[in-house]
Design a protein around this motif. Structure first.
Motif: not given
Length: 92
Positions: A55, A71, A80
């Motif tokens: 992320y 992720l 996330p």
């Protein structure tokens, strides 16, 4: 706190002052893309997942400031999660 935007600014300022999360604290991220992990959510439920990306928000992000870096292959692949909720999946 008057708005969500003010909250994001406050959380980001706290993060910038403390820098408790990798990579800002000088430590490498623990997991790489493709790593099998077990994700434990805030209710204690565990799920076998795979890291699909990192992320990297373009602007201010309360999630990033709270440590969300990874992720996962999940029903919400855009959401996330923090490293603290992950551990290696030894069964994979």
């Amino acid at each position: 706190m008057s708005s969500h935007h003010d909250y994001i600014i406050e959380i980001t300022a706290q993060h910038d002052a403390l820098k408790p999360f990798a990579p800002e604290n000088g430590q490498p991220l623990r997991f790489a893309i493709g790593d099998a992990v077990i994700y434990t959510n805030e209710f204690g439920a565990q799920f076998q997942r795979c890291v699909t990306g990192f992320y990297r928000p373009a602007g201010l992000s309360g999630l990033y400031a709270r440590g969300a870096r990874y992720l996962l292959d999940s029903l919400s692949p855009w959401m996330p999660v923090a490293e603290s909720g992950l551990c290696p999946d030894e069964s994979a």
